[in-house]
Design a protein around this motif. Sequence first.
Motif, PDB file in Angstrom:
ATOM      1  N   GLY A 132       0.838  -1.195   0.000  1.00  0.00           N
ATOM      2  CA  GLY A 132       0.000   0.000   0.000  1.00  0.00           C
ATOM      3  C   GLY A 132       0.872   1.244   0.000  1.00  0.00           C
ATOM      4  N   PRO A 133       0.299   2.413   0.312  1.00  0.00           N
ATOM      5  CA  PRO A 133       1.078   3.657   0.336  1.00  0.00           C
ATOM      6  C   PRO A 133       1.934   3.746   1.595  1.00  0.00           C
ATOM      7  N   ALA A 134       3.235   3.564   1.446  1.00  0.00           N
ATOM      8  CA  ALA A 134       4.135   3.503   2.595  1.00  0.00           C
ATOM      9  C   ALA A 134       4.138   4.793   3.405  1.00  0.00           C
ATOM     10  N   GLU A 135       3.990   5.926   2.724  1.00  0.00           N
ATOM     11  CA  GLU A 135       4.049   7.209   3.425  1.00  0.00           C
ATOM     12  C   GLU A 135       2.880   7.376   4.391  1.00  0.00           C
ATOM     13  N   ARG A 136       1.770   6.681   4.129  1.00  0.00           N
ATOM     14  CA  ARG A 136       0.586   6.825   4.977  1.00  0.00           C
ATOM     15  C   ARG A 136       0.404   5.673   5.958  1.00  0.00           C
ATOM     16  N   THR A 137       1.022   4.529   5.705  1.00  0.00           N
ATOM     17  CA  THR A 137       0.763   3.346   6.529  1.00  0.00           C
ATOM     18  C   THR A 137       1.974   2.919   7.337  1.00  0.00           C
ATOM     19  N   THR A 138       3.019   2.484   6.653  1.00  0.00           N
ATOM     20  CA  THR A 138       4.174   1.918   7.341  1.00  0.00           C
ATOM     21  C   THR A 138       5.016   2.983   8.033  1.00  0.00           C
ATOM     22  N   ALA A 139       5.280   4.102   7.356  1.00  0.00           N
ATOM     23  CA  ALA A 139       6.141   5.128   7.949  1.00  0.00           C
ATOM     24  C   ALA A 139       5.599   5.633   9.290  1.00  0.00           C
ATOM     25  N   PRO A 140       4.292   5.966   9.412  1.00  0.00           N
ATOM     26  CA  PRO A 140       3.797   6.412  10.718  1.00  0.00           C
ATOM     27  C   PRO A 140       3.952   5.355  11.811  1.00  0.00           C
ATOM     28  N   ALA A 141       3.831   4.092  11.455  1.00  0.00           N
ATOM     29  CA  ALA A 141       3.962   3.025  12.450  1.00  0.00           C
ATOM     30  C   ALA A 141       5.387   2.915  12.978  1.00  0.00           C
ATOM     31  N   LEU A 142       6.341   3.431  12.210  1.00  0.00           N
ATOM     32  CA  LEU A 142       7.738   3.379  12.621  1.00  0.00           C
ATOM     33  C   LEU A 142       8.197   4.671  13.290  1.00  0.00           C
ATOM     34  N   ALA A 143       7.265   5.554  13.578  1.00  0.00           N
ATOM     35  CA  ALA A 143       7.598   6.855  14.165  1.00  0.00           C
ATOM     36  C   ALA A 143       8.452   6.753  15.428  1.00  0.00           C
ATOM     37  N   PRO A 144       8.237   5.767  16.309  1.00  0.00           N
ATOM     38  CA  PRO A 144       9.103   5.695  17.505  1.00  0.00           C
ATOM     39  C   PRO A 144      10.588   5.580  17.179  1.00  0.00           C
ATOM     40  N   PHE A 145      10.921   4.959  16.069  1.00  0.00           N
ATOM     41  CA  PHE A 145      12.325   4.829  15.703  1.00  0.00           C
ATOM     42  C   PHE A 145      12.914   6.152  15.222  1.00  0.00           C
ATOM     43  N   ALA A 146      12.071   7.062  14.778  1.00  0.00           N
ATOM     44  CA  ALA A 146      12.545   8.345  14.266  1.00  0.00           C
ATOM     45  C   ALA A 146      13.171   9.203  15.362  1.00  0.00           C
ATOM     46  N   GLU A 147      12.918   8.875  16.617  1.00  0.00           N
ATOM     47  CA  GLU A 147      13.515   9.635  17.713  1.00  0.00           C
ATOM     48  C   GLU A 147      15.018   9.391  17.815  1.00  0.00           C
ATOM     49  N   THR A 148      15.471   8.228  17.367  1.00  0.00           N
ATOM     50  CA  THR A 148      16.891   7.882  17.492  1.00  0.00           C
ATOM     51  C   THR A 148      17.540   7.494  16.166  1.00  0.00           C
ATOM     52  N   HIS A 149      16.725   7.214  15.136  1.00  0.00           N
ATOM     53  CA  HIS A 149      17.240   6.764  13.849  1.00  0.00           C
ATOM     54  C   HIS A 149      16.528   7.497  12.720  1.00  0.00           C
ATOM     55  N   GLN A 150      16.977   7.274  11.510  1.00  0.00           N
ATOM     56  CA  GLN A 150      16.304   7.852  10.354  1.00  0.00           C
ATOM     57  C   GLN A 150      15.244   6.902   9.841  1.00  0.00           C
ATOM     58  N   VAL A 151      14.052   7.423   9.654  1.00  0.00           N
ATOM     59  CA  VAL A 151      12.971   6.675   9.008  1.00  0.00           C
ATOM     60  C   VAL A 151      12.638   7.451   7.740  1.00  0.00           C
ATOM     61  N   VAL A 152      13.021   6.898   6.605  1.00  0.00           N
ATOM     62  CA  VAL A 152      12.971   7.640   5.342  1.00  0.00           C
ATOM     63  C   VAL A 152      12.052   6.940   4.357  1.00  0.00           C
ATOM     64  N   VAL A 153      11.091   7.681   3.829  1.00  0.00           N
ATOM     65  CA  VAL A 153      10.259   7.165   2.745  1.00  0.00           C
ATOM     66  C   VAL A 153      11.064   7.320   1.461  1.00  0.00           C
TER      67      VAL A 153
END
Length: 294
Positions: free
Chosen positions: A177-198
């Motif tokens: 599906g659309p990664a920017e709307r589904t998977t990326a938000p679910a990985l938001a906790p990792f964005a505090e310490t790592h890069q989460v890049v679409v």
Amino acid sequence: MPYSHSPLPTPTPADTPLAPADIRLVVTDMDGTLLDDDKRPPAGLWETLEQLRERGVLFSPASGRQYATLAREFARAAQGMVFIAENGTYVVRDGVELSSDPLAPDVVARIVAAVRRLSADGVDVGAVVCGKRSAYVERTDEPFLAEVRRYYVENRIVEDVTAVDDDILKVALYDFGPAERTTAPALAPFAETHQVVVSGEHWVDVMNRTADKGAAVRALQRELGITPAQTMVFGDYLNDLEMMDAAEWSFAMANAHPEVIRRARHLAPSNNEDGVLRTVRRMLGLPAPDGRAG
């Protein structure tokens, strides 16, 4: 994920004449940038690469693809070429590693656990654990594997991707599906310490915070004594944002994500119009493959 930066000038339209510059380094993304929508390289690529080599200009693909895939795609011109692979986490020249930025094993395990939870909740997503030697997956269905093979020529199906013996550079997630709307938000906790890049419509990459294409380009500039004013970069998606800041000659493709267009200083014709090579030839005064001015 959100980005914060100072406003930059409106990109120069694609047909605006460009003043000649002392270009020493050309860095380009692959999918949506150098390659057309059918993943084909532009006509005249090999001739143009030879012209750049003769002028002492280094050409460097910068991609989310693995090193083995890039090396195969550029096999006929790979000598001396610097490959910025895995979104900047692995940089190789003539088979020799110049730099790498692997993830800690416990971080890999936590990312994979998050992907497994997403899958259990009904999201059609799979993890690609990207090592220096190979990419590793647990899913065995052909639609998923077909997407993996596009970018990871070296790939292995394993029972547990967290148990492989390799340096893991990033974890890539393919979301049908659309990664920017589904998977990326679910990985938001990792964005505090790592890069989460679409990195594409269906791809999200998780890497160390210190790793991105822009950091790789800056390290290469320092290594070779090349300045941002001597550097051209081309990109189309969110994993190219930092790269736009590493060069005075930063080009978003006409088909690029709106955020990339805003971040770049110039606009190139689209990937389906051979935008990278047309712009490089225009800047350096190179003839087109048919002998006409580029």
